[in-house]
Design an enzyme around this catalytic site. Structure first.
Site, mmCIF file in Angstrom:
data_model
loop_
_atom_site.group_PDB
_atom_site.id
_atom_site.type_symbol
_atom_site.label_atom_id
_atom_site.label_comp_id
_atom_site.label_asym_id
_atom_site.label_seq_id
_atom_site.Cartn_x
_atom_site.Cartn_y
_atom_site.Cartn_z
ATOM 1 N N ASP A 1 0.815 -1.355 -0.156
ATOM 2 C CA ASP A 1 0.021 -0.017 -0.023
ATOM 3 C C ASP A 1 0.913 1.295 -0.093
ATOM 4 O OD1 ASP A 1 -0.349 -1.230 3.128
ATOM 5 O OD2 ASP A 1 0.673 0.496 2.898
ATOM 6 N N GLY B 1 9.485 -11.818 -0.898
ATOM 7 C CA GLY B 1 10.335 -11.171 0.101
ATOM 8 C C GLY B 1 11.428 -12.152 0.655
ATOM 9 N N ASP C 1 6.177 -5.796 6.533
ATOM 10 C CA ASP C 1 4.855 -5.412 6.553
ATOM 11 C C ASP C 1 4.004 -6.278 5.661
ATOM 12 O OD1 ASP C 1 3.413 -2.010 5.253
ATOM 13 O OD2 ASP C 1 2.572 -3.593 6.585
ATOM 14 N N PRO D 1 0.469 -15.872 0.437
ATOM 15 C CA PRO D 1 2.113 -15.960 0.172
ATOM 16 C C PRO D 1 2.768 -15.344 1.366
ATOM 17 C CG PRO D 1 1.161 -14.087 -1.199
ATOM 18 C CD PRO D 1 0.077 -14.808 -0.437
HETATM 19 N N1 SAM Z 1 -0.620 -3.655 7.266
HETATM 20 C C1 SAM Z 1 -0.963 -4.975 6.577
HETATM 21 C C2 SAM Z 1 -1.246 -5.937 7.474
HETATM 22 O O1 SAM Z 1 -0.585 -5.916 8.681
HETATM 23 O O2 SAM Z 1 -2.073 -6.864 7.311
HETATM 24 C C3 SAM Z 1 -0.260 -5.477 5.467
HETATM 25 C C4 SAM Z 1 -0.034 -4.443 4.320
HETATM 26 S S1 SAM Z 1 0.376 -4.819 2.856
HETATM 27 C C5 SAM Z 1 -1.033 -4.678 1.844
HETATM 28 C C6 SAM Z 1 0.689 -6.548 2.928
HETATM 29 C C7 SAM Z 1 1.374 -6.787 1.579
HETATM 30 O O3 SAM Z 1 2.375 -7.971 1.722
HETATM 31 C C8 SAM Z 1 0.596 -7.166 0.305
HETATM 32 O O4 SAM Z 1 0.761 -6.075 -0.790
HETATM 33 C C9 SAM Z 1 1.100 -8.463 -0.162
HETATM 34 O O5 SAM Z 1 1.038 -8.582 -1.725
HETATM 35 C C10 SAM Z 1 2.404 -8.619 0.379
HETATM 36 N N2 SAM Z 1 3.155 -9.902 0.316
HETATM 37 C C11 SAM Z 1 2.369 -10.950 0.852
HETATM 38 N N3 SAM Z 1 3.458 -12.243 0.919
HETATM 39 C C12 SAM Z 1 4.702 -11.476 0.339
HETATM 40 C C13 SAM Z 1 5.537 -11.988 0.160
HETATM 41 N N4 SAM Z 1 6.185 -13.531 0.383
HETATM 42 N N5 SAM Z 1 6.665 -11.485 -0.100
HETATM 43 C C14 SAM Z 1 6.492 -9.971 -0.435
HETATM 44 N N6 SAM Z 1 5.405 -9.383 -0.214
HETATM 45 C C15 SAM Z 1 4.395 -10.292 0.256
#
Ligand code: SAM
Length: 291
Positions: free
Chosen positions: A100, A152, A169, A176
Site C-alpha cells: 500500500d 520477500g 509489512d 504467500p
Molecule cells: N498492514 C497490513 C497488515 O498488517 O496486514 C499489510 C499491508 S500490505 C498490503 C501486505 C502486503 O504483503 C501485500 O501487498 C502482499 O502482496 C504482500 N506480501 C504477501 N506475501 C508476500 C511475500 N512473500 N513477499 C513479499 N510481499 C508479500
C-alpha cells in the site's frame, strides 16, 4: 485467516451492501458499503477496494482489511518511526510487503533516509493502491524509492546490499505471506542488516493469534540479542490490538530512543509521538506471558 462476504441486507425498505470480515470464522467486523470501487483477482489473492460509510476507502486482500482512509495512519507510523528513532542514524530501509506504500511514505518524512527498497510479491496490489489511494501513489513516485515485485523471502537470500532498517509489512501468516514468519527468513534478514541495524515485523493480534506470537519469538529471541514486542491500536484489525516485534543486536528501543531528536524533528504524525513510542512497549500481562 479471514472469511469475508458481501451481503445485501434490507433496512428500512432499502437494500444495503455490507462487507463482513470474519476472524477464525466465528467473530468479525461488518462495514456498510457505499460502492465497490474494484474487485479482482491477482496471481496471489483477491483484491477489493471498497468505499465504506464509516471508514472511507478500504483495501481488502483475500477478505482481510489492510488499510482504510480513517485509520491507516496508525500502523505505518508505528512500523516506521519506532525503529527510525531507536536507530543512531538510519540512511536506508528495506520494506518487505507494504504494497500500500504507506510505510514507505512514513520513511520519506525523514530527509536522512536516502534509499528505500520495497519488495512486494504482488504487482497488482501496488497498481491498485496507486490508482485508488493518493498517498500510495505519492510514495511510489518518490525518486528515493526502488520497487521490486518478488517474494520477500527469496529477495533477502544472499543479497549484497545491507540496510539500516528492515521492516516486514506482510499480511497474515497464510500463503504467500506465511514464509515471512519463518526462522530462515528472519535469519536471512539479520544477515543483510548493517551494524547497528534494526528489524521490525508485524506479528498479528496478541488476542486472536497468541500462537503466532509465541512461535515468532521462539526464533527471533534466538536470532537477535534484543527482541521486544510493542503494540498499537488499529480499529479495523482483529481485536484492534496489533503487535510488532522490535529486533536488534545493538539497539534497545527504549534505552537508545532518541527522544530529543524525535521531539525536535516534529514530523507530521497522527498516532506516533515520543510518549507513544515509549508507552507502546508497556505490555499487558497476557502478552508478556506469550514471550
Ligand atoms: N498492514 C497490513 C497488515 O498488517 O496486514 C499489510 C499491508 S500490505 C498490503 C501486505 C502486503 O504483503 C501485500 O501487498 C502482499 O502482496 C504482500 N506480501 C504477501 N506475501 C508476500 C511475500 N512473500 N513477499 C513479499 N510481499 C508479500
Amino acid at each position: 485467516m479471514s472469511f469475508a462476504s458481501l451481503t445485501h441486507a434490507e433496512e428500512e425498505g432499502f437494500w444495503n451492501l455490507w462487507f463482513s470480515e470474519l476472524h477464525k470464522g466465528n467473530v468479525g467486523m461488518t462495514y456498510k458499503v457505499k460502492r465497490i470501487l474494484y474487485s479482482g483477482q491477482s496471481r496471489f489473492q483477491r483484491i477489493d477496494v471498497l468505499d465504506t460509510h464509516e471508514y472511507g476507502r478500504m483495501l481488502v486482500l483475500y477478505g482481510s482489511v489492510m488499510i482504510s482512509d480513517r485509520d491507516d495512519f496508525v500502523y505505518p507510523e508505528m512500523i516506521a518511526h519506532v525503529p527510525y528513532y531507536a536507530h543512531a542514524g538510519a540512511r536506508s530501509a528495506l520494506v518487505i510487503g507494504g504494497g500500500d506504500g504507506l510505510a514507505v511514505g512514513e520513511f520519506l518524512k525523514h530527509p536522512s533516509i536516502e534509499r528505500i527498497v520495497i519488495v512486494d510479491i504482488d504487482e497488482m496490489v501496488i497498481e491498485k493502491c496507486k490508482e485508488f489511494f493518493p498517498r500510495s501513489k505519492a510514495a511510489f513516485s518518490d525518486p528515493k524509492v526502488e520497487v521490486h515485485f518478488a517474494d520477500g523471502a527469496e529477495f533477502v537470500k544472499s543479497r549484497d546490499e545491507r540496510f539500516d532498517i528492515i521492516i516486514v509489512d506482510g499480511a497474515d501468516p497464510i500463503p504467500p505471506a506465511d514464509v515471512l514468519f519463518h526462522r530462515q527468513f528472519h535469519e536471512n534478514c539479520r544477515e543483510i542488516l548493517n551494524t547497528g541495524g534494526i528489524f521490525v515485523s508485524q506479528t498479528e493480534s496478541p488476542f486472536y493469534n497468541p500462537d503466532v506470537i509465541k512461535e515468532v519469538y521462539t526464533s527471533l529471541g534466538e536470532i537477535f540479542r534484543i527482541a521486544m514486542p510493542y503494540v498499537a491500536w488499529i480499529p479495523t484489525y482483529p481485536s484492534a490490538l496489533w503487535s510488532f516485534a522490535f529486533c536488534s543486536d545493538t539497539r534497545h528501543p527504549l534505552e537508545q530512543f532518541d527522544r530529543d531528536r524525535c521531539l525536535s524533528e516534529e514530523i507530521e504524525t497522527r498516532y506516533y509521538n515520543a510518549d507513544i513510542h515509549a508507552a507502546s512497549f508497556a505490555l499487558p500481562t497476557f502478552i508478556r506471558e506469550l514471550i
